[in-house]
Design a protein around this motif. Structure first.
Motif, short mmCIF file in Angstrom:
data_model
loop_
_atom_site.label_atom_id
_atom_site.label_comp_id
_atom_site.label_asym_id
_atom_site.label_seq_id
_atom_site.Cartn_x
_atom_site.Cartn_y
_atom_site.Cartn_z
N PHE A 27 0.71 -1.20 -0.27
CA PHE A 27 -0.75 0.18 0.06
C PHE A 27 0.95 1.22 0.08
O PHE A 27 0.49 2.14 -1.05
N LEU A 28 1.84 1.48 0.88
CA LEU A 28 2.71 2.25 0.71
C LEU A 28 3.64 2.59 -0.35
O LEU A 28 3.73 4.05 -1.08
N ASP A 29 4.20 1.33 -1.21
CA ASP A 29 4.64 1.56 -2.11
C ASP A 29 3.75 1.90 -2.99
O ASP A 29 4.07 2.86 -4.37
N GLY A 30 2.46 1.37 -3.41
CA GLY A 30 1.69 2.47 -4.55
C GLY A 30 1.19 3.69 -3.42
O GLY A 30 1.31 4.54 -5.42
N VAL A 31 0.97 3.99 -2.62
CA VAL A 31 0.70 5.31 -2.66
C VAL A 31 1.92 6.72 -2.51
O VAL A 31 2.16 7.46 -4.13
N GLY A 32 3.82 6.20 -2.63
CA GLY A 32 4.88 7.05 -2.56
C GLY A 32 4.95 6.69 -4.31
O GLY A 32 4.93 8.01 -4.81
N ASN A 33 4.59 5.66 -4.74
CA ASN A 33 4.75 5.51 -6.40
C ASN A 33 3.80 6.76 -7.02
O ASN A 33 4.08 6.80 -7.93
N GLY A 34 3.04 5.92 -6.42
CA GLY A 34 1.30 7.31 -7.48
C GLY A 34 2.32 9.10 -7.08
O GLY A 34 2.11 9.91 -8.01
N LEU A 35 2.70 9.36 -5.74
CA LEU A 35 2.38 10.33 -5.91
C LEU A 35 4.30 11.14 -6.39
O LEU A 35 3.83 12.37 -7.14
N GLY A 36 5.37 10.16 -6.29
CA GLY A 36 6.36 10.65 -6.99
C GLY A 36 5.69 10.64 -8.69
O GLY A 36 6.23 11.58 -9.26
N TYR A 37 5.53 10.33 -8.75
CA TYR A 37 4.51 10.73 -10.53
C TYR A 37 3.87 11.63 -10.77
O TYR A 37 4.18 12.43 -11.00
N GLY A 38 3.04 11.90 -9.40
CA GLY A 38 1.97 12.94 -9.12
C GLY A 38 3.08 13.95 -9.76
O GLY A 38 2.42 14.84 -10.45
N LEU A 39 3.74 13.60 -8.65
CA LEU A 39 5.20 15.21 -8.56
C LEU A 39 5.19 15.76 -9.37
O LEU A 39 5.25 16.90 -9.87
N VAL A 40 5.58 14.40 -10.79
CA VAL A 40 6.74 15.33 -11.61
C VAL A 40 5.46 16.02 -12.63
O VAL A 40 5.46 16.59 -13.65
N LEU A 41 4.55 14.92 -12.84
CA LEU A 41 3.20 15.50 -14.18
C LEU A 41 2.77 17.28 -13.57
O LEU A 41 2.71 17.57 -14.36
N ILE A 42 2.87 17.01 -11.73
CA ILE A 42 2.43 19.06 -12.05
C ILE A 42 3.84 19.79 -12.44
O ILE A 42 3.50 21.10 -12.53
N VAL A 43 4.93 19.10 -11.95
CA VAL A 43 6.01 20.34 -12.42
C VAL A 43 5.85 20.28 -13.60
O VAL A 43 5.63 21.96 -14.20
N ILE A 44 5.65 19.98 -14.86
CA ILE A 44 5.65 19.39 -15.92
C ILE A 44 5.07 20.08 -16.02
O ILE A 44 4.83 21.49 -17.16
N ALA A 45 3.68 20.36 -15.44
CA ALA A 45 2.22 21.57 -15.86
C ALA A 45 2.45 22.76 -15.78
O ALA A 45 1.85 23.44 -16.54
N PHE A 46 2.40 22.41 -14.95
CA PHE A 46 3.39 24.00 -13.69
C PHE A 46 4.06 25.16 -15.58
O PHE A 46 3.41 25.44 -15.62
N PHE A 47 5.06 24.35 -15.46
CA PHE A 47 5.92 24.67 -16.15
C PHE A 47 5.43 25.42 -17.99
O PHE A 47 5.01 26.27 -19.02
N ARG A 48 4.20 24.01 -18.32
CA ARG A 48 4.27 24.15 -19.58
C ARG A 48 2.39 25.05 -19.31
O ARG A 48 1.98 25.41 -20.58
N GLU A 49 1.48 24.64 -18.43
CA GLU A 49 0.41 25.37 -18.73
C GLU A 49 1.23 27.37 -18.11
O GLU A 49 0.87 27.81 -19.41
N LEU A 50 1.66 27.69 -17.38
CA LEU A 50 2.74 29.24 -17.14
C LEU A 50 3.06 29.60 -18.38
O LEU A 50 2.67 31.07 -18.53
N LEU A 51 4.13 28.47 -19.18
CA LEU A 51 4.74 29.24 -20.61
C LEU A 51 3.63 28.95 -22.13
O LEU A 51 3.93 29.82 -22.89
N GLY A 52 2.87 28.24 -21.48
CA GLY A 52 2.25 27.97 -22.77
C GLY A 52 0.41 28.59 -22.80
O GLY A 52 0.36 29.27 -24.53
N SER A 53 0.18 28.50 -21.91
CA SER A 53 -1.23 29.53 -21.91
C SER A 53 -1.23 30.95 -21.01
O SER A 53 -2.15 31.23 -20.81
N GLY A 54 -0.04 30.90 -20.11
CA GLY A 54 0.00 32.56 -19.14
C GLY A 54 -0.67 32.19 -17.95
O GLY A 54 -1.42 32.92 -17.45
N THR A 55 -1.87 30.77 -17.68
CA THR A 55 -2.29 30.79 -16.14
C THR A 55 -1.50 29.40 -15.98
O THR A 55 -1.01 28.91 -16.26
#
Lengths: 237, 208
Positions: free
Chosen positions: B130-158
Motif C-alpha cells: 500500500f505504501l509503495d503504491g502511494v509513494g509511487n503514485g505521488l512520485g509520478y504525480g509530483l513530476v506531472l504537476i511540475v511539468i504541467a506548471f511550466f507548460r501552463e505558465l509558459l504556454g497559456s500564461g495561466t
C-alpha cells in the motif's frame, strides 16, 4: 496443491473472471439509476447554459422548468410539428439521418419575456463526439448564446471549445444574410468565409476540433432552415 | 515512527527512485495530461488511488496466483478497479468524471501500475505494498504537476486557469505566450530538463 499445474491455472482464471464480472455487473447495475439521473440533469444544465443560465446539479430541474416553456416541440424539416417528447429525442442518432427524415427538437425558452429558441447539435471532433446547444433570438437568426461540450478532445487545445471564452465569440452572429441561410463558420484567424457567412475565430492548435464545430453547426442547423426562415420573415413584416 | 524500510518504500519514489525521472515509466500519460495543471492534478490523485488499491489486492493474492498467468491477473485487477472508479465517479461526482473523460480509462495503460504490481506487490505484504503504491503514485504525480506548471505558465500564461501573466502585466511590455509549450513534444523536453537537473543534483544516479 500444485499451483503451477494446468488445472489449477484454468480453474483460477475461470473463478477470477466470474468474480470480476459479477463485481463489475453489480457495480454497473446498482449505480445505473444515479448515473441516468446525472445524465438527464446534465442535459438540462447544458440546455440552460446555452441561454446563459448557470444551474447547479441541485437546482437544474427547477431552473429548467422555470425557463423552458411548454411551447418546446419536435418538428420536421418542413417546419411541421411531429409527435414526440422534445427532451427525449436522441440527437446523436438523428443527425445521421437525411435532413428530411429527422425529428428536430426545438426548445423554447422565455427570459424576461423574450422568447429564445434552443437547438441541439451533435458532430465529430478529433478524438470523439462533440455536441452543444445554440440559442437564437426570436428573429430566428441572431445567436443569443452557445454551449459546446466534447467527449475527449485534447486538453488545452480542442478541449477549449467548452470554455466561456470560445462560447462568447458566437454571441450576436447571424444565420441569415439577406434572407439566405448561411451557417456560422469557425475559421482560422485571418481567413475569410468563402460565402460571406458570419465567422468565429478557431482555436489555436485545435484545428480539427474547430473544423468539427463548424461542420456540426452547419449539419445540425440546415434542416431547421424552413422553420427559422418563417420566423425571420414574420419579423420583417 | 516508521521503520527505515517502510520510510524508504514510501518516500524513495519521490526522488531517488522516481518512477518517471529514474525508471522512465508512465511517460506517455505525462505527455497527454500536462498541458494544464488541473487535469494533471486529478490524474495524479486517480493514479495514486488505483495504484495503492491494486497493489494491496495483488499483494493479498500473491501466494495464490499461478505464475504462468500472473500478468493477466494483474491486468484484470487493474482494469476492474479502473472501471469501478469510473462508474462511481459517473454516479456521484458527474462533473469531475466529465472533465476527466478518457483519462480515467487510460490509467489502465500506465506502465507504472504493471511495473509496481510485478516488481513489488508480488513479493511484499499488503501494508508495504500500500505504501509503495502511494509513494509511487505521488512520485509520478509530483513530476506531472511540475511539468504541467511550466507548460501552463509558459504556454497559456495561466495557473489552474488563473491568468497570472496578464495580472503581472507582462503582455503590455510585449511578452507573448509560447504556443509550442502546449504541444506534446514540449512535455518530453520539459521532462528531459527535469531529469537533467535531477541527475545533476543526485550525482549517484549518473551512469558511468
Amino acid at each position: 496443491m500444485n499451483k503451477q499445474s494446468n488445472v489449477y491455472t484454468i480453474v483460477y482464471a475461470s473463478v477470477m473472471v466470474i468474480v470480476v464480472a459479477a463485481a463489475l455487473a453489480f457495480t454497473a447495475m446498482s449505480l445505473k439509476d444515479a448515473q441516468q439521473k446525472n445524465v438527464e440533469t446534465d442535459k438540462m444544465k447544458q440546455i440552460l447554459a446555452s441561454i446563459g443560465v448557470e444551474a447547479t446539479a441541485d437546482n437544474a430541474k427547477a431552473e429548467y422548468e422555470k425557463y423552458i416553456t411548454k411551447e418546446s416541440c419536435v418538428i420536421d424539416a418542413k417546419g411541421n410539428p411531429v409527435k414526440g417528447e422534445v427532451f427525449d429525442v436522441n440527437v446523436a442518432a438523428q443527425v445521421k439521418l437525411n435532413a428530411e427524415e429527422r425529428k428536430l427538437p426545438v426548445f423554447v425558452a422565455e427570459i424576461n419575456g423574450a422568447k429564445k429558441y434552443i437547438i441541439p447539435m451533435y458532430g465529430a471532433g478529433l478524438w470523439g463526439p462533440i455536441w452543444g446547444y445554440i440559442s437564437l433570438d426570436d428573429n430566428g437568426s441572431t445567436i443569443y448564446g452557445a454551449y459546446f461540450a466534447h467527449k475527449g478532445e485534447t486538453p488545452g487545445l480542442g478541449a477549449e471549445i467548452d470554455k466561456p471564452d470560445f462560447r462568447k465569440k458566437f454571441v450576436g452572429k447571424n444565420f441569415f444574410k439577406d434572407g439566405c441561410f448561411k451557417s456560422v463558420e469557425v475559421l482560422k484567424a485571418g481567413q475569410k468565409s468563402s460565402n460571406k457567412a458570419d465567422q468565429v475565430d478557431a482555436i489555436t492548435g485545435g484545428t480539427i476540433t474547430s473544423q468539427g464545430v463548424s461542420a456540426m453547426i452547419e449539419n445540425s442547423f440546415a434542416p431547421y432552415e424552413t422553420f427559422f426562415k418563417s420566423l425571420t420573415n414574420n419579423q420583417g413584416e | 515512527m516508521l521503520s527505515k524500510k517502510t520510510k524508504e518504500t514510501l518516500l524513495g519514489p519521490l526522488s531517488k527512485n522516481n518512477p518517471v525521472l529514474v525508471q522512465v515509466l508512465g511517460i506517455c500519460s505525462a505527455l497527454a495530461v500536462t498541458a494544464k495543471l488541473e487535469p494533471a492534478f486529478v490524474m495524479a490523485i486517480s493514479v495514486t488511488a488505483v495504484l495503492a488499491f491494486a497493489n494491496v489486492i495483488i499483494s493479498l493474492l500473491r501466494n495464490t496466483i499461478p505464475n504462468s498467468i500472473r500478468i493477466i491477473v494483474q491486468l484484470v485487477v487493474v482494469a476492474a478497479l479502473v472501471i469501478i472508479v469510473d462508474q462511481v465517479l459517473k454516479a456521484y461526482v458527474y462533473d469531475v468524471s466529465k472533465q476527466l473523460s478518457v483519462f480515467i480509462g487510460l490509467i489502465i495503460t500506465n506502465c507504472i501500475l504493471m511495473g509496481r504490481l510485478e516488481a513489488f506487490a508480488m513479493g511484499n505484504g499488503p501494508w508495504q505494498s500500500f505504501l509503495d503504491g502511494v509513494g509511487n503514485g505521488l512520485g509520478y504525480g509530483l513530476v506531472l504537476i511540475v511539468i504541467a506548471f511550466f507548460r501552463e505558465l509558459l504556454g497559456s500564461g495561466t495557473l489552474f486557469g488563473y491568468p497570472i501573466i496578464e495580472k503581472i502585466g507582462l503582455y503590455s511590455i510585449g511578452y507573448e505566450n509560447n504556443g509550442l509549450m502546449i504541444l506534446p513534444p514540449m512535455a518530453l523536453i520539459v521532462a528531459g530538463c527535469i531529469i537533467w537537473a535531477h541527475r545533476a543534483y543526485n550525482k549517484d544516479l549518473q551512469e558511468k
